[in-house]
Design an enzyme around this catalytic site. Structure first.
Site, PDB file in Angstrom:
ATOM      1  N   GLY A  11       0.835  -1.157  -0.185  1.00 52.06           N
ATOM      2  CA  GLY A  11       0.005  -0.069   0.049  1.00 52.06           C
ATOM      3  C   GLY A  11       0.741   1.217   0.014  1.00 52.06           C
ATOM      4  NE  ARG A  72      -1.877  -4.623  -1.971  1.00 54.09           N
ATOM      5  CZ  ARG A  72      -1.757  -3.931  -0.791  1.00 54.09           C
ATOM      6  NH1 ARG A  72      -0.666  -4.457   0.127  1.00 54.09           N
ATOM      7  NH2 ARG A  72      -2.256  -2.849  -0.257  1.00 54.09           N
ATOM      8  CG  ASP A 103       3.507  -6.795   7.476  1.00 48.91           C
ATOM      9  OD1 ASP A 103       2.790  -6.456   6.441  1.00 48.91           O
ATOM     10  OD2 ASP A 103       2.817  -7.385   8.500  1.00 48.91           O
ATOM     11  CB  THR A 125       2.651   0.537   6.103  1.00 50.91           C
ATOM     12  OG1 THR A 125       1.099   0.508   6.356  1.00 50.91           O
ATOM     13  CG2 THR A 125       3.340   0.314   7.421  1.00 50.91           C
ATOM     14  CG  ASP A 127      -2.659  -0.002   8.430  1.00 53.55           C
ATOM     15  OD1 ASP A 127      -3.230   1.049   8.411  1.00 53.55           O
ATOM     16  OD2 ASP A 127      -2.742  -0.973   7.739  1.00 53.55           O
ATOM     17  CG  ASP A 129       0.983  -2.697  10.289  1.00 56.58           C
ATOM     18  OD1 ASP A 129       2.063  -2.097   9.446  1.00 56.58           O
ATOM     19  OD2 ASP A 129       0.112  -3.466   9.389  1.00 56.58           O
ATOM     20  NE  ARG A 171      -6.057  -4.616   5.999  1.00 57.17           N
ATOM     21  CZ  ARG A 171      -5.214  -4.643   5.119  1.00 57.17           C
ATOM     22  NH1 ARG A 171      -5.645  -5.511   4.134  1.00 57.17           N
ATOM     23  NH2 ARG A 171      -3.979  -4.230   4.938  1.00 57.17           N
TER      24      ARG A 171
END
Ligand code: ATP
Length: 319
Positions: A11, A72, A103, A125, A127, A129, A171
């Protein structure tokens, strides 16, 4: 090492361009040749590779998205796909690769490294995360986009005395919701890392209403469930007029904040230093404002820890 490559994958995140710029300029500063690979691992397989110059990254530090585009690639998850990628790199005489992404992208970086092709990861990213770094590139910008939205929604929430549910990205990771909730003064914050008692959310709203509060904001990370479902349940349980806003992809875009530009510049430059020092299979990161690096394998085997103290604080401040 004389020739290296750089790609963005997964992303997109605001600040990726600032990281590309740092990699390109730092490589040239060290008298290396630098090649940009377009469209992530898919472009690598297809040989979409171009030499970059100082000017290739002019006027991009302030832009969101990624100049190198992202994609992707299912094919890259196969051994044959990875081998095709390595063959393309070798064809151009490229000896090392810097991969800017999340990741999933680092799993790709690890596979290439295991096949003998040195890679360094740069965490980007929205996020936040990724284990082993306090912040990822793009998180701060996305957070500020959310806050801008919350502040605007607050105005209309107050005018109409409504409860607003705001669904944000995340998510599996609640950092965006948590930081946005705390800085946006939310009554409740719902994150995947922490089971929230629905009755507690309802009690808070009712207590606030009885106290004469004109509006309430609840921030929900998408991983916890649909904002619309929560909206319905909350309206039913409280009888308060409730509205739902799903922020969606606007969280991915926009000009990176100063903080993200600085982070991207530092991490991008550090990645070049590592590759020049002969390192491989490592990710650069930031911890307590110092640059660090660690094995990608270690990063992938751990989970990013959300700051539960901050979560508890948000509860204390929204009694
Ligand atoms: P974000 O966190 O923003 O989603 P990401 O880097 O985690 O970013 P992914 O789509 O998971 O995004 O991964 C990006 C690409 O990395 C994939 O499309 C694929 O080509 C490659 N990749 C992911 N997992 C692996 C794997 N196990 N082996 C090889 N390559 C992989």
């Amino acid at each position: 090492m004389k020739k290296i490559g750089v790609l963005t994958s997964g992303g997109d995140a605001p600040g990726m361009n600032a990281a590309i710029r740092a990699v390109v300029r730092k490589a040239i500063y060290h008298n290396m040749e630098i090649f940009g690979i377009k469209n992530g691992f898919q472009g690598l397989i297809e040989g979409n590779i171009k030499k970059m110059e100082l000017g290739s990254v002019g006027d991009i530090i302030q832009r969101g998205g990624t100049l190198l585009r992202s994609a992707r690639s299912a094919e890259f998850k196969t051994d044959a796909g990875q081998q095709k990628g390595i063959d393309q790199l070798k064809k151009h005489g490229i000896e090392g690769l810097i991969i800017i992404g999340g990741d999933g992208s680092f799993r790709g970086a690890q596979k290439l490294t295991e096949k003998g092709f040195p890679c360094i990861g740069v965490p980007a990213t929205i996020d936040n995360d990724i284990a082993g770094t306090d912040f990822t590139i793009g998180f701060d910008t996305a957070l500020n986009t959310i806050i801008e939205a919350i502040d605007k929604i607050r105005d209309t929430a107050t005018s109409h005395e409504r409860t607003y549910i705001i669904e944000v990205m995340g998510r599996d990771a609640g950092d965006l919701a948590l930081w946005a909730g705390l800085s946006g003064g939310a009554e409740s914050i719902l994150i995947p890392e922490k089971q929230e008692d629905f009755e507690d959310i309802v009690d808070r709203l009712k207590r606030g209403h009885e106290r004469g509060k004109k509006h309430s904001i609840i921030v929900v990370a998408e991983g916890v469930g649909s904002g619309f479902d929560y909206g319905e349940r909350i309206q039913e349980a409280t009888d308060l007029e409730t509205r739902v806003t799903v922020l969606g992809y606007i969280q991915r875009g926009g000009s990176p904040t100063a903080s993200d530009r600085v982070l991207a510049s530092r991490l991008g430059a550090k990645a070049v230093d590592l590759i020049l020092a002969g390192e491989a299979g490592r990710m650069v990161g930031i911890q307590q404002n110092s640059l660090v690096d660690q094995k990608i394998l270690d990063v992938l085997s751990k989970e990013h820890q959300t700051n539960i103290d901050m979560y508890n604080l948000s509860k204390e401040l929204s009694i």
